[in-house]
Design an enzyme around this catalytic site. Structure first.
Site, PDB file in Angstrom:
ATOM      1  N   LYS A 206     -51.275  21.860   9.379  1.00 57.14           N
ATOM      2  CA  LYS A 206     -52.657  21.428   9.530  1.00 57.14           C
ATOM      3  C   LYS A 206     -53.365  21.722   8.221  1.00 57.14           C
ATOM      4  O   LYS A 206     -53.391  22.871   7.759  1.00 57.14           O
ATOM      5  CB  LYS A 206     -53.306  22.185  10.671  1.00 57.14           C
ATOM      6  CG  LYS A 206     -54.707  21.690  10.948  1.00 57.14           C
ATOM      7  CD  LYS A 206     -55.224  22.259  12.240  1.00 57.14           C
ATOM      8  CE  LYS A 206     -56.558  21.674  12.590  1.00 57.14           C
ATOM      9  NZ  LYS A 206     -57.098  22.322  13.798  1.00 57.14           N
ATOM     10  N   LYS A 260     -51.217  16.976  10.690  1.00 56.62           N
ATOM     11  CA  LYS A 260     -52.636  16.691  10.900  1.00 56.62           C
ATOM     12  C   LYS A 260     -53.422  16.986   9.642  1.00 56.62           C
ATOM     13  O   LYS A 260     -53.248  18.076   9.094  1.00 56.62           O
ATOM     14  CB  LYS A 260     -53.124  17.578  12.043  1.00 56.62           C
ATOM     15  CG  LYS A 260     -54.580  17.412  12.406  1.00 56.62           C
ATOM     16  CD  LYS A 260     -54.919  18.359  13.525  1.00 56.62           C
ATOM     17  CE  LYS A 260     -56.349  18.206  13.952  1.00 56.62           C
ATOM     18  NZ  LYS A 260     -56.694  19.113  15.014  1.00 56.62           N
TER      19      LYS A 260
HETATM   20  C1  PBG Z   1     -59.661  23.001  15.415  1.00 54.76           C
HETATM   21  C2  PBG Z   1     -59.443  21.552  15.614  1.00 54.76           C
HETATM   22  C3  PBG Z   1     -59.730  20.570  14.662  1.00 54.76           C
HETATM   23  C4  PBG Z   1     -59.440  19.347  15.255  1.00 54.76           C
HETATM   24  C5  PBG Z   1     -58.930  19.602  16.526  1.00 54.76           C
HETATM   25  N1  PBG Z   1     -58.947  20.970  16.731  1.00 54.76           N
HETATM   26  C6  PBG Z   1     -60.187  20.715  13.267  1.00 54.76           C
HETATM   27  C7  PBG Z   1     -61.373  21.493  12.967  1.00 54.76           C
HETATM   28  O1  PBG Z   1     -62.413  21.418  13.633  1.00 54.76           O
HETATM   29  O2  PBG Z   1     -61.275  22.237  11.998  1.00 54.76           O
HETATM   30  C8  PBG Z   1     -59.641  18.021  14.591  1.00 54.76           C
HETATM   31  C9  PBG Z   1     -59.431  16.813  15.401  1.00 54.76           C
HETATM   32  C10 PBG Z   1     -60.016  15.593  14.801  1.00 54.76           C
HETATM   33  O3  PBG Z   1     -60.646  15.612  13.728  1.00 54.76           O
HETATM   34  O4  PBG Z   1     -59.848  14.533  15.433  1.00 54.76           O
HETATM   35  N2  PBG Z   1     -58.783  23.837  16.052  1.00 54.76           N
END
Ligand code: PBG
Length: 337
Positions: A206, A260
């Site tokens: 991520k 991601k």
């Molecule tokens: C954090 C989380 C994020 C997303 C899902 N869970 C990133 C964040 O806020 O830092 C992003 C999903 C998206 O952008 O569609 N645990």
């Protein structure tokens, strides 16, 4: 008769790439990758209350839904043949605190959602996230102490939260927090609690990305987040480090891996699939979705074609599936083909 001076014919005559592209039937015949409904995982946002379908400004076409409406959405997804949902809660602000303690409530929003969906639509897979950001008052994925996101204490808490999520019926736990050692800790906790059949989809890589912006509006963390997540998410510049991080998740017992965001990181998808042979999923995140929606709304691109092209690109890059906010739109299009 061949004229020896006709160099074009001599050199390229037998290597015409366009021969296979000449007609629709032959293009279909040689098509290497195909998108099917089985490739889709639909991320949905849930909110407290009942009968609520609340549009998210930064994500046109995406809504926050109360549990009852999320159940209807799950039915729709199952009818379209979508294999699984990924759920994200917009937790009531009064329940958020420094340590994200509501993540340890057996009947919190995420767990109530899982229970309701599994009861009404038992045949759709439910994937839950154990990161603490929907539950913390500072919007970070872990516990904040003296300006630091503390790793091991966070891991202990999310392992407990994972048990509660599995108790509620979650099929796959997907930790998106990027704390070190969390996959192993979650695996041990699930096994000790009798949840041997609950899988782990590791957010193996991520990245500390600007593409998450609209999501933070969706779950109400954008106004809360102090600083950034660079001490735990991966630097977008680093591919080799991402592979080392993924290797640890594999060693610790991940069943599936996720990359991601998606499209800007197709090289990582490819390397991961080649290196580990585990199922690899890409998360086409909120910013990727909203850019396509915005450009399409302005008439600058053909939104439907761009959407399908991006999803096919994930398949070409070796992905076994894609988490996408377009899942329902795509499933509808595919069912008409
Ligand atoms: C954090 C989380 C994020 C997303 C899902 N869970 C990133 C964040 O806020 O830092 C992003 C999903 C998206 O952008 O569609 N645990």
């Amino acid at each position: 008769m061949t004229d020896k001076t006709d160099t074009v014919d001599i050199i390229t005559g037998h290597r015409r790439m366009r021969r296979n592209r000449k007609a629709d039937w032959s293009r279909r015949m040689v098509q290497e990758n195909r998108l099917t409904v089985d490739d889709l995982i639909w991320p949905i946002f849930v909110a407290p209350g009942t009968n609520i379908v609340e549009p998210i400004d930064a994500m046109p076409g995406v809504n926050r839904m109360s549990v009852d409406k999320a159940v209807e959405a799950a039915k729709l997804a199952a009818d379209l043949g979508i294999p699984a949902l990924a759920t994200f809660p917009n937790v009531d602000i009064s329940l958020r605190d420094d340590t994200g303690s509501n993540s340890l409530a057996a009947n919190n929003l995420i767990n109530e959602t899982t229970r309701a969906i599994k009861k009404a639509v038992p045949n759709i897979g439910v994937i839950t996230d154990v990161a603490l950001d929907p539950f913390t008052s500072h919007g970070h994925d872990g516990i904040l102490r003296d300006g630091e996101i503390v790793n091991d204490e966070t891991v202990a808490q999310i392992a407990k939260a994972a048990i509660l999520q599995a108790d509620a019926g979650a099929d796959i736990i997907a930790p998106s927090d990027m704390m070190d050692g969390r996959v192993g800790a979650i695996r041990r906790a699930l096994d000790a609690a009798g949840h041997q059949n609950v899988g782990i989809m590791a957010y193996a890589t991520k990245f500390a990305s600007a593409f998450y912006g609209p999501y933070r509006e969706a779950i109400g963390t954008s106004g809360l987040l102090k600083g950034d997540k660079k001490t735990y998410y991966i630097d977008p510049a680093n591919g080799t480090e991402a592979m080392r991080d993924a290797a640890l998740d594999v060693e610790e017992g991940a069943d599936m891996l996720m990359v991601k965001p998606g499209l800007p990181y197709l090289d990582i998808c490819w390397r991961m699939k080649e290196s580990f042979g585990l199922p690899v999923f890409a998360y086409q995140v909120s910013g990727e979705y909203s850019q396509i929606k915005a450009a399409a709304a302005n008439g600058w691109i053909d939104g439907e074609r761009v959407m399908l092209e991006t999803l096919l690109a994930f398949k070409r890059a070796g992905c076994d599936g894609i988490l996408s906010y377009f899942a329902v739109d795509v499933a509808r299009i595919l069912s008409k083909r």
